[in-house]
Design an enzyme around this catalytic site. Structure first.
Site, short mmCIF file in Angstrom:
data_model
loop_
_atom_site.label_atom_id
_atom_site.label_comp_id
_atom_site.label_asym_id
_atom_site.label_seq_id
_atom_site.Cartn_x
_atom_site.Cartn_y
_atom_site.Cartn_z
N ARG A 135 -2.58 12.29 13.96
CA ARG A 135 -3.79 12.40 13.16
C ARG A 135 -4.31 13.83 13.23
O ARG A 135 -4.40 14.42 14.32
CB ARG A 135 -4.84 11.42 13.66
N VAL A 136 -4.64 14.41 12.08
CA VAL A 136 -5.25 15.74 12.02
C VAL A 136 -6.54 15.62 11.20
O VAL A 136 -6.54 15.05 10.12
CB VAL A 136 -4.30 16.79 11.40
N GLY A 137 -7.63 16.11 11.75
CA GLY A 137 -8.89 15.98 11.05
C GLY A 137 -9.99 16.79 11.70
O GLY A 137 -9.74 17.62 12.57
N SER A 138 -11.21 16.53 11.29
CA SER A 138 -12.37 17.22 11.85
C SER A 138 -13.12 16.29 12.78
O SER A 138 -12.94 15.07 12.75
CB SER A 138 -13.30 17.71 10.73
N GLU A 143 -15.12 11.11 16.10
CA GLU A 143 -14.38 10.99 14.84
C GLU A 143 -14.34 9.51 14.50
O GLU A 143 -15.13 8.75 15.06
CB GLU A 143 -13.01 11.67 14.95
N MET A 144 -13.46 9.07 13.62
CA MET A 144 -13.59 7.69 13.15
C MET A 144 -12.28 6.89 13.08
O MET A 144 -12.27 5.79 12.55
CB MET A 144 -14.24 7.67 11.75
N GLU A 145 -11.18 7.42 13.63
CA GLU A 145 -9.90 6.75 13.41
C GLU A 145 -9.00 6.54 14.61
O GLU A 145 -8.22 5.58 14.65
CB GLU A 145 -9.10 7.53 12.35
N HIS A 151 0.80 -1.23 0.00
CA HIS A 151 0.00 0.00 0.00
C HIS A 151 0.83 1.27 0.00
O HIS A 151 0.27 2.36 -0.17
CB HIS A 151 -0.93 0.00 1.22
N ARG A 204 -3.04 3.74 -4.92
CA ARG A 204 -4.47 3.90 -4.65
C ARG A 204 -4.87 5.36 -4.44
O ARG A 204 -5.89 5.65 -3.80
CB ARG A 204 -4.91 3.04 -3.46
N GLY A 206 -7.25 12.34 6.98
CA GLY A 206 -7.97 11.28 6.28
C GLY A 206 -7.95 11.47 4.78
O GLY A 206 -7.78 10.52 4.01
N ARG A 217 -5.97 16.64 1.29
CA ARG A 217 -5.52 17.50 2.38
C ARG A 217 -4.04 17.28 2.66
O ARG A 217 -3.32 18.20 3.04
CB ARG A 217 -6.36 17.27 3.64
N SER A 276 -15.94 20.71 13.53
CA SER A 276 -16.67 21.13 12.32
C SER A 276 -18.17 21.05 12.50
O SER A 276 -18.91 21.61 11.68
CB SER A 276 -16.25 20.26 11.13
N ASP A 277 -18.63 20.36 13.55
CA ASP A 277 -20.07 20.18 13.77
C ASP A 277 -20.37 20.19 15.26
O ASP A 277 -19.61 19.62 16.06
CB ASP A 277 -20.54 18.84 13.20
N ARG A 308 -14.22 25.25 6.92
CA ARG A 308 -13.42 24.14 7.44
C ARG A 308 -11.97 24.27 7.00
O ARG A 308 -11.05 23.96 7.76
CB ARG A 308 -14.00 22.81 6.96
#
Length: 236
Positions: A91-94, A183-185, A8, A47, A24, A28, A207-208, A221
């Site tokens: 990890r950086v995200g919303s 979040e999801m990770e 990968h 990918r 993610g 970005r 963000s929400d 965002r």
């Protein structure tokens, strides 16, 4: 010893730094590299999951997209740790907050990551394992946020496998237990890092506001995202 490639990640001879930022969205990752890095070089396109290495204020640093969800970030973080000798994974995200007193554009730094995922069962721990971030990275990130005047919150987040939940009461139960945001990770990332003895952290832009139904626009965002990224970059 660092690997030349995995199924990968194929750096084609480009170096991957010991510290890496993990958004993610692979676009970005590209934005971060092109905006903040000196001399960014692409080390992965497999990918469409872009990865770049460059320097930030003289320090070598990498960034790479991970996709959405624990299975995806766990796959990439495992390979980065075990085949490419990455030591610090940020990890950086919303995220969406489920607590009063946390506003849009605030930053959440994940001290721990609860989860509704089955990912942690593979480690065979005889009980309930609580994935935590690296205190070393967390302490530095909080200090940097304070120095930047960035409003932030430190605590437990929920890494959920479910974006559209059929149970309308599920998030209320997590909120009752003091979870700051969803979040999801991060739970998968933190567990992989702990098992390998390396450092990981999650930093998020709100963000929400889920229960109030308040949301940021894509343009908003992007602006708020840069403040979070600048905190993460200082950790390099």
């Amino acid at each position: 010893m660092a690997s030349k490639s995995t199924p990968h990640i194929d750096p084609k001879g480009e170096e991957i730094a010991e510290t890496i930022l993990l958004p993610g969205d692979p676009l970005r990752a590209k934005f971060i590299a092109e905006t903040y890095f000196d001399n960014p070089r692409c080390f992965n396109e497999v990918r469409g999951m872009y990865g770049f290495t460059g320097t930030y204020r003289g320090h070598k640093i990498s960034v790479m997209g991970t996709g959405m969800g624990i299975p995806s970030i766990s796959l990439y973080s495992y390979e980065l740790i075990h085949f490419f000798d990455v030591k610090n994974l940020i990890r950086v995200g919303s995220c969406g907050t489920i607590q009063d007193g946390i506003d849009l554009y605030d930053v959440v730094i994940a001290q721990g990551a609860s989860t509704d995922s089955n990912y942690l069962t593979q480690f065979g721990v005889p009980g309930t394992y609580a994935p935590l971030s690296s205190y070393r990275l967390l302490e530095q990130a909080k200090r940097i946020a304070d120095e930047h005047g960035q409003r932030c919150h430190v605590g437990n987040v929920l890494s959920s496998d479910i974006f559209y939940n059929d149970d309308p009461d599920a998030l209320g139960k997590w909120a009752k237990m003091g979870i700051l945001a969803v979040e999801m990770e991060s739970a998968g990332l933190f567990a992989n890092a702990a098992a390998a003895g390396v450092d990981a952290l999650g930093i998020f832009t709100v963000s929400d506001i889920i229960f109030a139904g308040k949301h940021t626009t894509p343009d908003e965002r992007q602006t708020a995202f840069t403040k979070m990224v600048e905190i993460a970059l200082e950790l390099a």
